[in-house]
Design a protein around this motif. Structure first.
Motif, short mmCIF file in Angstrom:
data_model
loop_
_atom_site.label_atom_id
_atom_site.label_comp_id
_atom_site.label_asym_id
_atom_site.label_seq_id
_atom_site.Cartn_x
_atom_site.Cartn_y
_atom_site.Cartn_z
N GLN A 1 20.35 -13.78 81.26
CA GLN A 1 18.73 -13.78 80.96
C GLN A 1 18.47 -11.82 80.84
OE1 GLN A 1 19.30 -15.87 85.13
NE2 GLN A 1 17.25 -15.88 85.63
N PHE A 2 19.61 -11.17 81.02
CA PHE A 2 18.96 -9.68 80.78
C PHE A 2 18.45 -9.49 79.36
CE2 PHE A 2 19.73 -9.43 84.16
CZ PHE A 2 19.48 -8.57 84.89
N ALA A 3 18.59 -10.80 78.03
CA ALA A 3 18.91 -10.67 76.57
C ALA A 3 18.05 -10.47 75.77
CB ALA A 3 19.57 -11.61 76.36
N ASP A 4 16.56 -11.03 76.76
CA ASP A 4 15.35 -10.84 75.87
C ASP A 4 14.26 -9.79 76.69
OD1 ASP A 4 14.16 -11.33 78.45
OD2 ASP A 4 13.25 -13.32 78.04
N GLN B 1 20.87 -4.08 70.87
CA GLN B 1 20.87 -4.79 69.56
C GLN B 1 22.41 -5.60 70.47
OE1 GLN B 1 19.36 -6.62 67.25
NE2 GLN B 1 20.99 -8.20 67.44
N ASP B 2 22.77 -5.06 70.55
CA ASP B 2 24.15 -5.16 71.28
C ASP B 2 23.63 -6.64 73.06
OD1 ASP B 2 26.67 -4.18 70.34
OD2 ASP B 2 26.43 -2.38 71.59
N ILE B 3 23.07 -6.14 73.74
CA ILE B 3 21.86 -6.16 74.82
C ILE B 3 21.75 -7.87 74.72
CG2 ILE B 3 20.35 -6.42 76.71
CD1 ILE B 3 21.25 -3.54 77.49
N VAL B 4 20.51 -7.49 73.11
CA VAL B 4 19.76 -8.46 72.93
C VAL B 4 21.09 -9.36 72.32
CG1 VAL B 4 18.75 -9.32 70.71
CG2 VAL B 4 17.98 -7.36 72.00
N SER B 5 21.98 -9.54 71.61
CA SER B 5 23.29 -10.28 71.64
C SER B 5 23.86 -10.40 72.27
CB SER B 5 24.05 -9.61 70.48
OG SER B 5 23.58 -8.95 69.29
N GLN B 6 23.86 -10.51 73.85
CA GLN B 6 24.32 -11.10 74.95
C GLN B 6 25.90 -10.60 74.72
OE1 GLN B 6 24.58 -15.05 75.99
NE2 GLN B 6 21.73 -14.92 75.16
N ASP B 7 26.54 -9.01 74.57
CA ASP B 7 27.26 -8.45 74.73
C ASP B 7 27.45 -7.88 76.72
OD1 ASP B 7 29.84 -6.61 73.30
OD2 ASP B 7 28.78 -5.48 75.29
N VAL B 8 28.31 -8.43 76.79
CA VAL B 8 28.54 -8.70 78.45
C VAL B 8 28.64 -7.02 78.68
CG1 VAL B 8 29.36 -9.27 80.73
CG2 VAL B 8 28.87 -11.09 78.57
N PRO B 9 29.52 -6.56 78.46
CA PRO B 9 30.05 -4.96 78.98
C PRO B 9 28.53 -4.08 79.08
CG PRO B 9 32.30 -6.10 77.54
CD PRO B 9 30.68 -6.48 77.04
N ALA B 10 27.58 -4.41 77.67
CA ALA B 10 26.77 -3.26 77.41
C ALA B 10 25.75 -3.66 78.76
CB ALA B 10 25.84 -3.71 75.97
N CYS C 1 6.82 -12.97 76.44
CA CYS C 1 7.15 -13.79 75.98
C CYS C 1 7.25 -14.10 74.88
CB CYS C 1 6.17 -15.15 75.68
SG CYS C 1 5.73 -15.54 78.33
N PRO C 2 8.89 -12.69 74.98
CA PRO C 2 8.96 -12.73 73.98
C PRO C 2 9.35 -13.65 72.75
CG PRO C 2 10.72 -12.13 75.17
CD PRO C 2 9.91 -12.70 75.98
N VAL C 3 9.04 -13.75 71.65
CA VAL C 3 9.75 -15.23 70.12
C VAL C 3 10.25 -14.29 69.25
CG1 VAL C 3 8.49 -16.45 68.91
CG2 VAL C 3 7.44 -16.07 70.90
N GLY C 4 11.58 -14.84 68.97
CA GLY C 4 12.11 -14.21 68.02
C GLY C 4 13.48 -13.18 68.87
N SER C 5 13.97 -12.51 67.97
CA SER C 5 14.94 -11.46 68.02
C SER C 5 14.45 -9.36 68.04
CB SER C 5 15.96 -11.38 67.12
OG SER C 5 15.89 -11.34 65.69
N SER C 6 13.30 -9.90 67.11
CA SER C 6 12.25 -8.34 66.61
C SER C 6 11.73 -8.32 67.91
CB SER C 6 11.45 -8.51 65.87
OG SER C 6 10.62 -9.48 66.10
N GLU C 7 11.38 -9.31 68.76
CA GLU C 7 10.46 -8.82 70.11
C GLU C 7 10.98 -8.78 71.29
OE1 GLU C 7 7.08 -11.96 70.36
OE2 GLU C 7 6.10 -11.73 68.60
N MET C 8 12.12 -9.24 70.89
CA MET C 8 13.40 -8.41 72.18
C MET C 8 13.72 -7.54 72.10
SD MET C 8 15.42 -12.82 71.59
CE MET C 8 16.31 -12.62 73.04
N LEU C 9 14.30 -7.17 70.75
CA LEU C 9 15.03 -6.03 70.49
C LEU C 9 13.92 -5.15 71.28
CD1 LEU C 9 17.29 -4.11 69.10
CD2 LEU C 9 15.76 -4.49 66.96
N HIS C 10 12.59 -5.00 70.47
CA HIS C 10 11.32 -3.98 71.19
C HIS C 10 11.26 -3.88 73.02
CE1 HIS C 10 7.77 -2.63 71.34
NE2 HIS C 10 7.57 -3.44 72.66
N ASN C 11 12.18 -4.65 73.35
CA ASN C 11 11.61 -4.84 75.13
C ASN C 11 12.74 -3.96 75.52
OD1 ASN C 11 9.09 -6.83 75.36
ND2 ASN C 11 10.39 -8.02 76.13
#
Length: 316
Positions: free
Chosen positions: A234-237, A292-301, A261-271
C-alpha cells in the motif's frame, strides 16, 4: 621561536580565564583530517535538519555561538519549545537565550550540568571543543544512525590559574568513539541500519516489527479515515506515505504537488521521490533508499522508511 610564541600565547589565554579551567586545542590538531571530517559531517547534518527552517551553517565556530541553531535543533529534533527571542542581538540577550536553551538541552539529553563538557560561557565564546562535544551528544541522542568519524581526538592544553601561577598540562581529548580495537572502530564506522539487521532474523521476528509499525501507521492515519492492511503493497504509489509524513511532521502537502490517484509507474515514482526528499529535508537518513525500490514493493526499503518515521515519532 614559533613554538615559544605559541606557548606564550597560550599562557596569555590561560591568564584571561580568571581562575577557571580552559582547554585550548593545539594548532596542529586543527588541521587533523579526522577533525575536519567530523566538522563537515556535523555541518551537513545540521543543514539537512534545518533546511526547512531556511537556516544554513557554514562554520561551527562562528554560526552557533548565539544559540539560534541550537534553539531550532531542540525544537526540530526533540519537539521541545522554549520561550526565548528568536534573534538575540546584544551579548546579554544572547547569553540569557543560551542559558535557557542549554538548560533545556541538558535536560532533554539527560546530562548532568556539572559534568558536561560545555556551558554558556564556552559556547558563547565560540569554543570549538565545547561546541563539538555538544553537537556530538545531540547527534548521538536524536540521530543515532548518523555515522560520525570514529576516534576523533585533539591535543589540548588544559590551563588553570592557581595561587602559584598558571598551570598548563598537555593531554588528549576524545570527541567521538574511543577504542583501541580495530574491530570496534570498523563496527562504529560501518554500522548497519537496524532494519538491515532485522531482515537477517527469523521471519516471525520480522512480522512482529512490521505489526508494530502497522499499528503506528494506522494510529496516525485514523483521523484521515484511512486504514493500512498491507505494508508491502500500500506504500508503493507514495500517496499514503506522503499523507503520513504530513500527519507526523505537522504540515499540509498541496495536492498539486503530487498525484493523489497515480496512474502508471512514473507518477508513483514521482510521489515516492517527493516523499523521500521531504524526509531528507527533515533530517531522516533515507538517502540510501532508492525510490524505485519502494515502487517495486521492495519490503526492506519500505519498512526502512517507515521505521525511521516510527522511531522519530513513536513517543509523541
Amino acid at each position: 621561536m614559533a613554538d615559544r610564541g605559541a606557548e606564550e600565547e597560550k599562557g596569555e589565554l590561560c591568564s584571561r580565564q580568571g581562575g577557571e579551567r580552559k582547554m585550548i586545542i593545539q594548532s596542529t590538531s586543527l588541521n587533523d583530517p579526522k577533525l575536519n571530517k567530523l566538522k563537515e559531517v556535523l555541518v551537513e547534518w545540521i543543514n539537512k535538519t534545518l533546511k526547512v527552517e531556511h537556516i544554513v551553517v557554514r562554520s561551527l565556530e562562528e554560526d552557533l555561538y548565539d544559540g539560534l541553531v541550537f534553539h531550532h535543533l531542540l525544537r526540530r529534533l526533540a519537539d521541545v519549545h522554549v520561550h526565548v527571542e528568536e534573534i538575540a542581538l546584544s551579548t546579554d540577550a544572547q547569553v540569557r537565550k543560551l542559558e535557557v536553551i542549554l538548560t533545556a538541552l541538558n535536560e532533554t539529553l539527560e546530562m548532568n550540568e556539572e559534568t558536561v563538557k560545555w556551558n554558556v560561557k564556552l559556547i558563547h565564546s565560540r569554543d570549538l571543543l565545547a561546541t563539538l562535544h555538544l553537537l556530538v551528544a545531540i547527534a548521538r541522542r536524536f540521530q543515532p544512525d548518523l555515522v560520525l568519524p570514529p576516534n576523533v581526538s585533539v591535543e589540548v592544553i588544559q590551563c588553570e590559574v592557581t595561587k602559584s601561577g598558571v598551570k598548563a598540562d598537555k593531554q588528549t581529548e576524545f570527541i567521538t568513539f574511543q577504542s583501541n580495537s580495530s574491530e570496534a572502530l570498523e563496527r562504529e564506522s560501518n554500522k548497519e541500519c537496524p532494519i538491515d539487521e532485522l531482515f537477517k532474523l527469523e521471519a516471525h521476528k520480522i512480522e512482529t516489527v512490521k505489526k508494530a509499525i502497522l499499528h503506528f501507521v494506522n494510529k496516525n492515519m485514523s483521523s484521515l479515515g484511512l486504514n493500512v492492511t498491507d505494508l508491502d503493497k500500500q506504500f508503493a504509489d507514495g500517496v499514503i506515505l506522503l499523507l503520513l509524513i504530513g500527519q507526523l511532521e505537522g504540515f499540509f502537502i498541496p495536492l498539486c504537488e503530487f498525484f493523489l490517484c497515480p496512474v502508471g509507474s512514473s507518477e508513483m515514482l514521482h510521489n515516492v521521490t517527493l516523499a523521500l526528499d521531504l524526509l531528507i529535508d527533515r533530517g531522516l537518513p533515507v538517502q540510501s533508499v532508492d525510490p524505485q525500490d519502494i515502487v517495486s514493493q521492495d519490503v526492506p526499503a519500505t519498512v526502512k522508511v517507515l521505521y525511521y518515521l516510527f522511531n522519530r515519532h513513536k513517543n509523541k
